[in-house]
Design a protein around this motif. Structure first.
Motif, short mmCIF file in Angstrom:
data_model
loop_
_atom_site.label_atom_id
_atom_site.label_comp_id
_atom_site.label_asym_id
_atom_site.label_seq_id
_atom_site.Cartn_x
_atom_site.Cartn_y
_atom_site.Cartn_z
N GLU A 1 0.62 -1.38 -0.03
CA GLU A 1 0.22 0.09 -0.02
C GLU A 1 1.01 1.17 -0.16
N VAL A 2 2.28 1.27 0.18
CA VAL A 2 3.10 2.21 0.39
C VAL A 2 4.00 2.56 -0.85
N VAL A 3 4.40 3.70 -1.40
CA VAL A 3 5.18 3.80 -2.58
C VAL A 3 6.11 4.96 -1.99
N ALA B 1 3.69 7.83 -0.67
CA ALA B 1 2.14 7.77 -0.68
C ALA B 1 1.71 6.55 -0.23
N TYR B 2 0.56 6.61 0.02
CA TYR B 2 -0.32 5.31 0.68
C TYR B 2 -1.51 5.38 -0.17
N PHE C 1 -6.48 7.31 0.81
CA PHE C 1 -5.31 7.71 0.38
C PHE C 1 -4.60 8.54 1.37
N ALA C 2 -3.15 8.92 1.18
CA ALA C 2 -2.52 9.58 2.02
C ALA C 2 -0.94 9.91 1.29
N CYS C 3 -0.56 10.91 1.83
CA CYS C 3 0.78 11.45 1.42
C CYS C 3 1.63 12.05 2.50
N TRP C 4 2.88 12.14 2.19
CA TRP C 4 3.91 12.74 3.64
C TRP C 4 5.12 13.10 2.64
#
Length: 427
Positions: free
Chosen positions: A100-102, A258-259, A239-242
């Motif tokens: 789920e993570v990149v 990103a997720y 979704f999420a980003c950081w």
């Protein structure tokens, strides 16, 4: 102020009992005006450099020098697959499954890429809900995404504001607004931890409320990732980003993350902007037409990974893992931040002079405390800097102080409290 709180022996005792104290020696501290290492409370803006960073970069430079293009396929960490291990190392930090993570791009780039997929206005469902005064990355991204769809941002964007006389948002008010927007709401986008106030939102409750009305829900975790425990998968976040250069210490402008929840892992029909590194790996080098995304978050990749940006993040994530992960960091963060809070409250200043606008409840905050200084705020900030205390200034009159558990000590916090005490004692 209580002399016991400012007693160096009190801070020394707390440091002696700190199981993470040794990790402080893993970081490089700038020297302050007196030539001594600063008390650094600006990890909310840029984390300190781990000593291992230089060696990690040197190793990749050596691979480049000695292997050149063959470095993609040979060496200790072939570049062809370099982003995968970082996704595995980042997944526990954000509470996600590895697929789920990149790790890719910068935060704002990732936010736009995710909004292409998860902000799909159609008919009467076109509204976006976000916090008022959100970080500019979020404001500008939503504004321009609305325009991209031919919408008026002033109509499409709904902003949440605190109740009169309050500084932070109440979860029940967010849920009420989501229900009120109902079928008109396309997407909820909030900062998981508000950069200005330091408030952590109840992401599980907000996600559930958004899904109840058929909206997608995402979070900008720039100030949350590496700061507070996250459980994105279990919370059912879409979704999420950081970014990784704050609490994950990857260096200025470091690579971002990103997720995407696994329910979208095998959705090739989900609209996205494509690049060749997101293509199904077995077909990536066939150079033919027809985009077939890699399953999982890797399907949002555009380009091959910038190896020299991955190396510092790898070095920092190794430290997080060695320290015991986010639960261990949190176990120190709470008392460290509470000590800072107690020192500030012990100044006994009226609210019309100084107040902490970050929630007092540890569950609603990370390590950041935002101090609203109504009088002589800039003077206080400059005084702290002259005393070797590095804080962060936010216009018009907020000082952010973030004691980071990986490298800050209780003595650092005591130094900050003593400097504030001396400033106000001097009048």
């Amino acid at each position: 102020m209580s002399s016991a709180l400012l007693d160096p022996t009190h801070a020394a005792a707390l440091d002696a009992a700190d199981p993470l104290a040794a990790f402080r020696a893993e970081f490089l501290f700038p020297n302050g005006p007196n030539g001594q290492p600063v008390a650094y409370f600006c990890g909310n803006s840029l984390g300190l450099q781990p000593k291992a960073t230089r060696a990690a970069l040197d190793a990749e430079l050596t691979n480049w020098a000695e292997l050149a293009v063959e470095g993609h396929f040979h060496g200790t960490a072939p570049w062809m697959h370099s982003h995968g291990p970082l996704a595995e190392a980042s997944a526990p930090v954000v509470g996600a499954l590895p697929h789920e993570v990149v790790i890719m791009n910068g935060l704002s780039v990732n936010l736009h890429l995710l909004l292409v997929s998860f902000y799909r206005p159609a008919g009467a469902r076109y509204k976006v809900l976000m916090e008022g005064g959100a970080f500019p990355s979020d404001q500008y991204a939503i504004e321009t995404q609305a325009r991209l769809h031919g919408l008026d941002p002033d109509d499409a964007i709904v902003e949440l504001v605190p109740r009169p006389g309050e500084h932070t948002l109440r979860t029940e008010d967010i849920a009420v607004k989501i229900a009120e927007l109902g079928d008109s709401l396309a997407t909820v986008l909030l900062g998981g931890l508000n950069y200005y106030t330091g408030q952590v939102f109840d992401m599980a409750a907000i996600t559930a409320a958004g899904h109840a009305v058929g909206a997608t829900v995402g979070f900008d975790l720039a100030h949350a990732a590496g700061n507070v425990p996250l459980h994105l998968h279990d919370w059912d976040v879409d979704f999420a980003c950081w970014c990784t250069y704050k609490y994950l210490n990857s260096g200025p402008g470091g690579i971002a993350g990103a997720y995407i929840h696994e329910r979208f892992a095998n959705r090739p029909d989900l609209l996205r902007l494509a690049g060749w590194w997101g293509q199904e790996p077995a077909e990536r080098f066939q150079m033919k037409k027809g985009f077939r995304p890699t399953p999982g978050a890797d399907g949002w990749l555009l380009s091959n990974s910038p190896v020299l940006l991955l190396a510092p993040l790898r070095a920092s994530l190794d430290l997080v893992a060695r320290a015991g992960g986010m639960a261990t960091l949190r176990a120190k963060s709470e008392p460290l931040t509470a000590y800072l809070e107690s020192l500030i409250r012990a100044l006994n200043l009226p609210a019309d002079q100084l107040e902490i606008i970050t929630p007092a409840d540890p569950a609603q905050r990370g390590c950041q405390l935002s101090v609203l200084v109504h009088q002589r705020g800039r003077e206080l900030f400059d005084y702290l800097a002259a005393r070797g205390v590095v804080a962060d200034w936010r216009e018009p009159n907020v000082i952010r102080l973030s004691p980071v558990p990986l490298y800050n000590s209780f003595e650092d916090v005591r130094r900050a409290g003593a400097a504030m005490h001396d400033f106000f004692a001097a009048g």
